[in-house]
Structure formats: C-alpha cells, structure tokens
Motif scaffolding. Structure first.
Motif: not given
Length: 209
Positions: A117-124, A133-142, A179-187
């Motif tokens: 769960a911790a990694a999922a919240r950090t990742f998403l 810069a963090a958002a740019v990093l996320r876009i690069g991963v996607q 879809l995945v982010t929504g699930k993680v945001a809701m716990g």
C-alpha cells in the motif's frame, strides 16, 4: 531482523565493505521514505520520520541525499524501476499468445501494487505532492509503460490497423492509471487485481472491432 522487519547492519566489527554499508543505508532510507510517505503523505513527512524508521543518523542521511525531496524522488524511482521490471519479466514468455502475455503482465502489475500500500500511494498519488520535477518524472515512467505495451500490442495486425496505434495505447495506459489511482486513493489497493478482467475485456474489444 528488527521489530519492523528490516535487517540492520551487524553491530560492532564486521566484514562488510564501505560500499556495502553505504548501499544498505541507502536502501533502508529509501524504504523508510516510501513507508513514511505512504502513511503520512509527502508534505507531512519529515526527515526525522525517515531517520526513525531507517535507524540511521541525520549525518548519514545527508551523506546520501541533499534533502527530503531528493530522497523521495529516489524512492519513487526505485519503486518505479521495480514495478516496470515486474511487467517486463512477465512479458518474457516465448511463443505464448499476445493476450496471454498481456494478461500476465497486467496481473503482475496489479498484484505488485496490491501487496504494498505504501509503495502504491507513493507511486500513484504522492508523487504529485512534490514539485513539478516529480510530475515530470511520473510522466516519464508512464511513457515507459506506453512504449512497453505498444511494443507488445503492435504484434497484432488488428491493433496496427487502428488509426493511431500509439495514441490508442496512450489512452489505454492513461485509463488504467486512472482506474488504479482511484482505487488507491480510496484505500482499496487490495482490490486492484479485480480490475484485470474488465481491462482485458476492453482491450479485446479494441482488437475485435
């Protein structure tokens, strides 16, 4: 092994090299940052929170990282590399049918996020709480996911026949991420594997048009 499941360095004299000690400290700091951010959120997590979990000194922290943000981005990159690696490994399947390989990769991705769960919240989620810069990093991963999945799906001539296969894949990956982010945001991270069947059905519908 200590009470939180980590394996601390042996006390007193040991035969570890300086490089091994440094690598162990860095790994503990990254894991502790991921756990702290997953529990408290990026903005409320302090360097002190990380030090308490990692059982290292403040001096040691600043030997590895300039500040909290650098440690957080490094922790994010480590999580991203691990998850991308899981997907790549699942795709190494020889001559299995395309959809079978896609299903295995998708299942591996969802399971990896579901069990941490911790990694999922950090990742998403928390990656967007840091600076741009963090958002740019996320876009690069996607983008890495888009390239990987596009490389798989273009093996099917029906996918190649779409007006813009790469754009279609970007929409697919973006939809999965939402879809995945929504699930993680809701716990509800533990329910992520349940998304596999409807996502597969949608991909098949694209190929069967």
């Amino acid at each position: 092994m200590d009470s939180d499941g980590r394996c601390p360095l042996p006390r007193g004299r040991h035969h570890l090299t300086r490089e091994q000690v440094s690598a162990s400290q860095r790994e503990r700091l990254l894991q502790s940052m991921t756990e702290a951010v997953g529990e408290k959120g990026y903005t409320r997590t302090s360097v002190a929170d990380v030090l308490k979990r990692a059982h290292v000194s403040r001096e040691t922290f600043y030997e590895h990282f300039a500040d909290k943000q650098e440690c957080f981005l490094s922790a994010y990159q480590a999580a991203a590399d691990r998850i991308v690696g899981v997907v790549h490994e699942a795709l190494q399947s020889g001559d299995e049918p395309l959809m079978q390989r896609f299903e295995r990769a998708l299942s591996a991705y969802l399971r990896e996020l579901a069990v941490d769960a911790a990694a999922a919240r950090t990742f998403l989620l928390e990656i967007y709480a840091a600076d741009p810069a963090a958002a740019v990093l996320r876009i690069g991963v996607q983008r890495r996911f888009v390239e990987t999945v596009t490389g798989l799906l273009v093996e099917d001539e029906r996918f190649r026949a779409l007006p813009d296969p790469q754009f279609a894949c970007r929409m697919l990956i973006g939809g999965v991420a939402s879809l995945v982010t929504g699930k993680v945001a809701m716990g509800e991270h533990a329910t992520l594997p349940g998304l596999c069947a409807p996502i597969l059905a949608h991909v098949r519908s694209l190929l069967e048009r």
